[in-house]
Design an enzyme around this catalytic site. Sequence first.
Site, PDB file in Angstrom:
ATOM      1  N   HIS A  75       0.845  -1.194   0.000  1.00  0.00           N
ATOM      2  CA  HIS A  75       0.000   0.000   0.000  1.00  0.00           C
ATOM      3  C   HIS A  75       0.879   1.242   0.000  1.00  0.00           C
ATOM      4  O   HIS A  75       1.674   1.447   0.904  1.00  0.00           O
ATOM      5  CB  HIS A  75      -0.903   0.015   1.239  1.00  0.00           C
ATOM      6  CG  HIS A  75      -2.070  -0.912   1.122  1.00  0.00           C
ATOM      7  ND1 HIS A  75      -3.180  -0.828   1.924  1.00  0.00           N
ATOM      8  CD2 HIS A  75      -2.307  -1.936   0.269  1.00  0.00           C
ATOM      9  CE1 HIS A  75      -4.053  -1.763   1.572  1.00  0.00           C
ATOM     10  NE2 HIS A  75      -3.533  -2.461   0.582  1.00  0.00           N
ATOM     11  N   TYR A 204      -9.035   4.949   7.895  1.00  0.00           N
ATOM     12  CA  TYR A 204      -9.178   5.295   9.315  1.00  0.00           C
ATOM     13  C   TYR A 204     -10.256   6.375   9.396  1.00  0.00           C
ATOM     14  O   TYR A 204     -10.130   7.419   8.748  1.00  0.00           O
ATOM     15  CB  TYR A 204      -7.865   5.824   9.869  1.00  0.00           C
ATOM     16  CG  TYR A 204      -6.795   4.750  10.052  1.00  0.00           C
ATOM     17  CD1 TYR A 204      -6.599   4.158  11.300  1.00  0.00           C
ATOM     18  CD2 TYR A 204      -6.003   4.332   8.993  1.00  0.00           C
ATOM     19  CE1 TYR A 204      -5.629   3.178  11.481  1.00  0.00           C
ATOM     20  CE2 TYR A 204      -5.039   3.349   9.163  1.00  0.00           C
ATOM     21  CZ  TYR A 204      -4.854   2.772  10.415  1.00  0.00           C
ATOM     22  OH  TYR A 204      -3.898   1.798  10.592  1.00  0.00           O
ATOM     23  N   LYS A 300       1.349  -0.968  15.291  1.00  0.00           N
ATOM     24  CA  LYS A 300       2.788  -1.009  15.561  1.00  0.00           C
ATOM     25  C   LYS A 300       3.248  -2.237  16.365  1.00  0.00           C
ATOM     26  O   LYS A 300       4.448  -2.495  16.468  1.00  0.00           O
ATOM     27  CB  LYS A 300       3.211   0.253  16.332  1.00  0.00           C
ATOM     28  CG  LYS A 300       3.140   1.514  15.499  1.00  0.00           C
ATOM     29  CD  LYS A 300       4.150   1.468  14.373  1.00  0.00           C
ATOM     30  CE  LYS A 300       4.036   2.620  13.414  1.00  0.00           C
ATOM     31  NZ  LYS A 300       4.461   2.270  12.058  1.00  0.00           N
ATOM     32  N   TYR A 388       3.885   6.163  10.233  1.00  0.00           N
ATOM     33  CA  TYR A 388       3.066   5.019   9.847  1.00  0.00           C
ATOM     34  C   TYR A 388       3.898   3.985   9.089  1.00  0.00           C
ATOM     35  O   TYR A 388       3.775   2.783   9.307  1.00  0.00           O
ATOM     36  CB  TYR A 388       1.887   5.489   8.993  1.00  0.00           C
ATOM     37  CG  TYR A 388       0.793   4.461   8.824  1.00  0.00           C
ATOM     38  CD1 TYR A 388      -0.175   4.287   9.802  1.00  0.00           C
ATOM     39  CD2 TYR A 388       0.735   3.653   7.690  1.00  0.00           C
ATOM     40  CE1 TYR A 388      -1.172   3.345   9.658  1.00  0.00           C
ATOM     41  CE2 TYR A 388      -0.266   2.703   7.538  1.00  0.00           C
ATOM     42  CZ  TYR A 388      -1.217   2.557   8.522  1.00  0.00           C
ATOM     43  OH  TYR A 388      -2.203   1.613   8.389  1.00  0.00           O
TER      44      TYR A 388
HETATM   45  C1  PHB Z   1      -5.766  -4.846  10.856  1.00  0.00           C
HETATM   46  O1  PHB Z   1      -5.893  -5.034   9.645  1.00  0.00           O
HETATM   47  O2  PHB Z   1      -6.039  -5.729  11.675  1.00  0.00           O
HETATM   48  C2  PHB Z   1      -5.308  -3.523  11.362  1.00  0.00           C
HETATM   49  C3  PHB Z   1      -4.858  -2.588  10.452  1.00  0.00           C
HETATM   50  C4  PHB Z   1      -4.442  -1.355  10.893  1.00  0.00           C
HETATM   51  C5  PHB Z   1      -4.481  -1.054  12.237  1.00  0.00           C
HETATM   52  C6  PHB Z   1      -4.907  -1.992  13.154  1.00  0.00           C
HETATM   53  C7  PHB Z   1      -5.319  -3.246  12.715  1.00  0.00           C
HETATM   54  O3  PHB Z   1      -4.098   0.164  12.651  1.00  0.00           O
END
Ligand code: PHB
Length: 395
Positions: A75, A204, A300, A388
């Site tokens: 990504h 998000y 993380k 990130y």
């Molecule tokens: C997940 O895909 O489980 C996932 C992805 C991003 C996050 C937390 C969990 O920040």
Amino acid sequence: MSPLRTQVGIVGAGPAGLLLSQLLHNAGIESVVLERHDRAYVEGRIRAGVLEQGTVDLLTAAGVGARLQREGLVHEGVEVALDGRRHRIDMKALTGGSCVTVYGQTQIQKDLFERRFGDNANIVLEAAPVSLHDVETDRPSLRYLRDGVEHRVDCDFIAGCDGFHGICRASIPADRLDLFERVYPFAWLGILANTRPVSDELVYTSSPRGFALFSMRSTRVSRLYLQCTPDEDLNEWSDDRIWTELQRRLGPEASAGMETGPSTEKSIAPMRSFVAEPMRWGNLFLAGDAAHIVPPTGAKGLNLAVADVRVLAQAFDTYYRTGSADRLDAYSDTCLKRVWKAQRFSWWLTSLLHRFPDRSAFDGRVQRAELQYVLDSAAGQQTLAENYTGLPFGG
Ligand code: PHB
Ligand code: APR
């Protein structure tokens, strides 16, 4: 009871323990891994699934990255939805080329087991209970029961990779550890579903109804989360209710055409930030969740565990090759610098995106203004992107 002798005794066969044993094996260092549960249990746990580039590189260099390279989804960006509008953060452009890879921790766990068992690694499953002895001497040992028989492993060092609820950190006298903790007034309700993800990238979502996350495991499998109360009753959350709530939080426009379907897994995870300092007591070294927990916002946890065992494996390698314990002595400080930066980021992203039940109207406005600033400013976006995709290992 004739004791087994090894160089590094590892407690826990999660990602931290198994990757450490793989890195040690690659460096010609012997280890024994003691795991409380069976393989199906360890492989069955559903965890986050976003890997920093440094994590992907390390797993690949360690010889456990073949399937990850084939099946992982790279990504280049991530989305943040606010007021029903999706904003894209171009991580690759903002960081000069860094991306993340979406690949479930469950798959990493399987790849690690397969490789370690393929190498005839000494992994003792269903070893319970495990106890630590003579940790402050140069002859530490581990004892464990298996099928009612007691066994002993004598070693030079012990690696505590047994997660937040493990025995290793619990074996350290209270006056030798400083604990730092924050418990958040909410949890995440998560589901897996065989549905097409709402976007090619993770979304998000901040909304007046609370946080939501639209993630994935593949182009056909979605992983979705909703902020809920810590004592939420899962039975009250039918799939229909979950999908409706997800759509409401993302907004009608952004969620238009969203595919829904039955969940294949459903659970609630509490949210906590936690650090134990130092990450060492005598000849016991803590790594991964045994030493620190981050809230899942930003994913993380696994990345930090991988960074710890990288530093630890290098320190053992130096010790066995040269006799110098300098890197082992620096282990805790080296890891904690990066751990605290990831703690800060996870806390920040959590604080920025969730609805806090007790927050004043003023604080709510400030939170919103901060998120708008991050989304509107190149500097704000860059800060998010840089953290990130992962800070440098040395930093
Ligand atoms: C997940 O895909 O489980 C996932 C992805 C991003 C996050 C937390 C969990 O920040
Ligand atoms: N004796 C032996 N094994 C134990 C004991 C014990 N007393 N206690 C726990 N274990 C085992 C657990 O069964 C588990 O398999 O230790 C392992 C710890 O694994 P994880 O909890 O996955 O921790 P870690 O390897 O540090 O991985 C960190 O996992 O929890 C996520 O978000 C976290 O992604 C991060 C990663």
